[in-house]
Design a protein around this motif. Structure first.
Motif, short mmCIF file in Angstrom:
data_model
loop_
_atom_site.label_atom_id
_atom_site.label_comp_id
_atom_site.label_asym_id
_atom_site.label_seq_id
_atom_site.Cartn_x
_atom_site.Cartn_y
_atom_site.Cartn_z
N ASP A 88 15.19 4.49 -4.23
CA ASP A 88 15.27 3.21 -4.95
C ASP A 88 14.42 2.15 -4.24
N HIS A 89 14.50 2.13 -2.90
CA HIS A 89 13.70 1.19 -2.11
C HIS A 89 12.21 1.47 -2.29
N ALA A 90 11.84 2.73 -2.24
CA ALA A 90 10.43 3.10 -2.36
C ALA A 90 9.88 2.70 -3.73
N ILE A 91 10.65 2.93 -4.78
CA ILE A 91 10.19 2.58 -6.11
C ILE A 91 10.10 1.07 -6.27
N ALA A 92 11.09 0.34 -5.77
CA ALA A 92 11.07 -1.12 -5.87
C ALA A 92 9.90 -1.72 -5.11
N ASN A 93 9.49 -1.06 -4.03
CA ASN A 93 8.39 -1.56 -3.21
C ASN A 93 7.06 -0.87 -3.50
N GLU A 94 7.04 -0.16 -4.61
CA GLU A 94 5.82 0.45 -5.16
C GLU A 94 5.12 1.37 -4.18
N TYR A 95 5.89 2.20 -3.50
CA TYR A 95 5.29 3.31 -2.76
C TYR A 95 4.66 4.28 -3.75
N ARG A 96 3.63 4.98 -3.30
CA ARG A 96 2.95 5.96 -4.14
C ARG A 96 3.61 7.33 -3.94
N PHE A 97 3.82 8.06 -5.03
CA PHE A 97 4.63 9.28 -5.00
C PHE A 97 3.80 10.56 -5.11
N TYR A 98 4.42 11.62 -4.62
CA TYR A 98 4.01 13.02 -4.78
C TYR A 98 2.83 13.39 -3.86
N SER A 99 2.08 14.41 -4.24
CA SER A 99 1.17 15.09 -3.30
C SER A 99 0.15 14.17 -2.65
N TYR A 100 -0.46 13.27 -3.42
CA TYR A 100 -1.47 12.36 -2.88
C TYR A 100 -0.87 11.01 -2.51
N GLY A 101 0.45 10.91 -2.51
CA GLY A 101 1.11 9.63 -2.31
C GLY A 101 1.43 9.31 -0.87
N ASP A 102 2.31 8.35 -0.70
CA ASP A 102 2.70 7.86 0.63
C ASP A 102 3.71 8.81 1.28
N SER A 103 4.13 8.45 2.49
CA SER A 103 4.96 9.33 3.30
C SER A 103 6.29 8.68 3.62
N SER A 104 7.18 9.51 4.17
CA SER A 104 8.44 9.02 4.72
C SER A 104 8.70 9.75 6.03
N PHE A 156 16.21 11.01 -10.80
CA PHE A 156 15.93 9.57 -10.74
C PHE A 156 14.78 9.28 -11.68
N ASP A 157 14.63 8.01 -12.04
CA ASP A 157 13.56 7.59 -12.93
C ASP A 157 12.39 7.05 -12.11
N LEU A 158 11.21 7.59 -12.35
CA LEU A 158 10.01 7.16 -11.62
C LEU A 158 8.99 6.60 -12.60
N PRO A 159 8.56 5.34 -12.42
CA PRO A 159 7.47 4.82 -13.25
C PRO A 159 6.20 5.66 -13.06
N GLN A 160 5.59 6.04 -14.16
CA GLN A 160 4.43 6.93 -14.11
C GLN A 160 3.28 6.34 -13.29
N GLU A 161 3.19 5.02 -13.25
CA GLU A 161 2.08 4.41 -12.51
C GLU A 161 2.21 4.59 -11.00
N LEU A 162 3.36 5.03 -10.51
CA LEU A 162 3.54 5.25 -9.07
C LEU A 162 3.14 6.66 -8.64
N ILE A 163 2.74 7.51 -9.58
CA ILE A 163 2.24 8.84 -9.22
C ILE A 163 0.80 8.70 -8.76
N ALA A 164 0.54 9.03 -7.50
CA ALA A 164 -0.80 8.86 -6.92
C ALA A 164 -1.74 9.94 -7.46
N LEU A 165 -2.91 9.52 -7.93
CA LEU A 165 -3.90 10.46 -8.44
C LEU A 165 -5.01 10.71 -7.44
N ARG A 166 -5.08 9.90 -6.40
CA ARG A 166 -6.03 10.09 -5.30
C ARG A 166 -5.33 9.70 -4.01
N PRO A 167 -5.73 10.29 -2.88
CA PRO A 167 -5.10 9.93 -1.61
C PRO A 167 -5.59 8.59 -1.10
N ALA A 168 -4.84 8.04 -0.15
CA ALA A 168 -5.28 6.81 0.52
C ALA A 168 -6.55 7.09 1.32
#
Length: 342
Positions: A322-338, A8-20
């Motif tokens: 697709d839903h997570a990307i459209a709603n700008e969830y943060r991805f990967y290690s420091y990102g959001d959850s499911s 899938f295609d992920l916008p780079q800005e959705l990769i979290a660089l710091r945790p919440a």
């Protein structure tokens, strides 16, 4: 199955660089069977689970496993992957063409190791010199091994020593965090206790292989990395009793899920476990141990994207991402959850 089915295609800005901050302020996408997606937060977990459910955490502790050194004039990088014994580790080597078996790498701080042999997968066995425990040497010379999608965008710093460790971390040996559990706080654990949701821990020392891309075109041709894990007999007994009483076993993270499935027979009984597992879960797998999974959002074409697709169905997970990307969830290690509940 074709690996590109999990792309899938992920916008780079959705990769979290710091945790919440606070950790339990992260968002959480709830995926229940074929029901509509629910946009929730990690702090909602007590209301999303049922009394009698059990959350299973991985208590592995991340060690500073990233090393930079020299062999003569050559720069050598080492990412420790898996402990072999008290003084020897399997490691993935950067600039490996400049290193031969029998040569010594100096990592600074008085820390050095001999490259004993090169393994079939290209990694090396490093034998550390001296008598101090290797963990002590790593505290002196190593850095926290942030995933490449974070380390490639910013430098590792002192804050990562705290951020990249879960509140359950106890057993030294991981070179990557069980990131689903990064979201938990004492406040959230108190709320889960009040809701009657139990907790158990196991240990799976996450290896550097978790960052390796799947290079094969077909899942049948991918060689899964091996990791060491342990489930105590008493833990297995309590988990079996909870399921027998109608509770659900919810793995917190794919590492917990993989070890639980490795320890469970065809009869669905979870057994004590101590040893290596290289279980590779892809669509078509029949789950025996877990009834749900809390996990972060994973990389395209990764073994973990395949795992969540096995649990929920590939098309369902494609729609969820697709839903997570459209709603700008943060991805990967420091990102959001499911929260995935089949």
């Amino acid at each position: 199955m074709r690996v590109d089915l999990f792309d899938f295609d992920l916008p780079q800005e959705l990769i979290a660089l710091r945790p919440a901050r606070p950790r339990d302020a992260a968002r959480m996408l709830v995926v229940r069977g074929e029901e509509p997606f629910e946009d929730a937060g990690v702090s909602d977990l007590p209301r999303l689970l049922r009394r009698g459910d059990v959350l299973v955490f991985n208590d592995t502790r991340v060690i500073p496993a990233q090393l930079e050194g020299r062999r003569g004039e050559a720069k050598i990088g080492a990412m420790l992957h898996k402990r072999i014994d008290l003084r020897r580790w399997q490691a993935f080597i950067r600039n490996a063409k400049r290193l031969r078996p029998g040569e010594t790498v100096a990592f600074g701080g008085g820390v050095s190791a001999t490259a004993e042999e090169r393994l079939a997968d290209g990694s090396f066995v490093l034998a550390f010199h001296g008598e101090e425990p290797v963990e002590v040497l790593l505290e002196r010379a190593g850095r926290m091994p942030l995933p490449p999608y974070i380390a490639g965008k910013r430098a590792t710093d002192a804050q990562d020593r705290e951020d990249y460790q879960t509140m359950f971390a106890r057993e030294d040996g991981a070179v990557a965090a069980p990131t689903a559990a990064l979201h938990f706080t004492p406040r959230l654990m108190d709320a889960l206790d009040a809701a009657g949701i139990a907790r158990e821990t196991l240990t799976l020392h996450v290896g550097a292989g978790t960052f390796l891309p799947v290079k094969a075109d077909d899942t049948d041709d991918h060689a899964m990395h091996s990791e060491w894990g342990r489930i105590e007999p008493e833990t297995a007994e309590r988990l079996n009793a909870a399921r027998a009483a109608g509770g659900r076993v919810i793995a917190v993270g794919t590492t917990s899920l993989r070890l639980l499935e490795s320890a469970t027979g065809e009869d669905g009984v979870i057994q004590a476990f101590a040893g290596d597992t290289d279980i590779f879960i892809t669509p078509g797998y029949r789950f025996r141990a877990v009834d749900g999974l809390m996990t972060n959002f994973h990389l395209p074409k990764s073994t973990l994207m395949m795992l969540v697709s096995a649990l929920m169905g590939r098309e369902r997970m494609v729609a969820a991402y697709d839903h997570a990307i459209a709603n700008e969830y943060r991805f990967y290690s420091y990102g959001d959850s499911s929260l995935l509940l089949p």
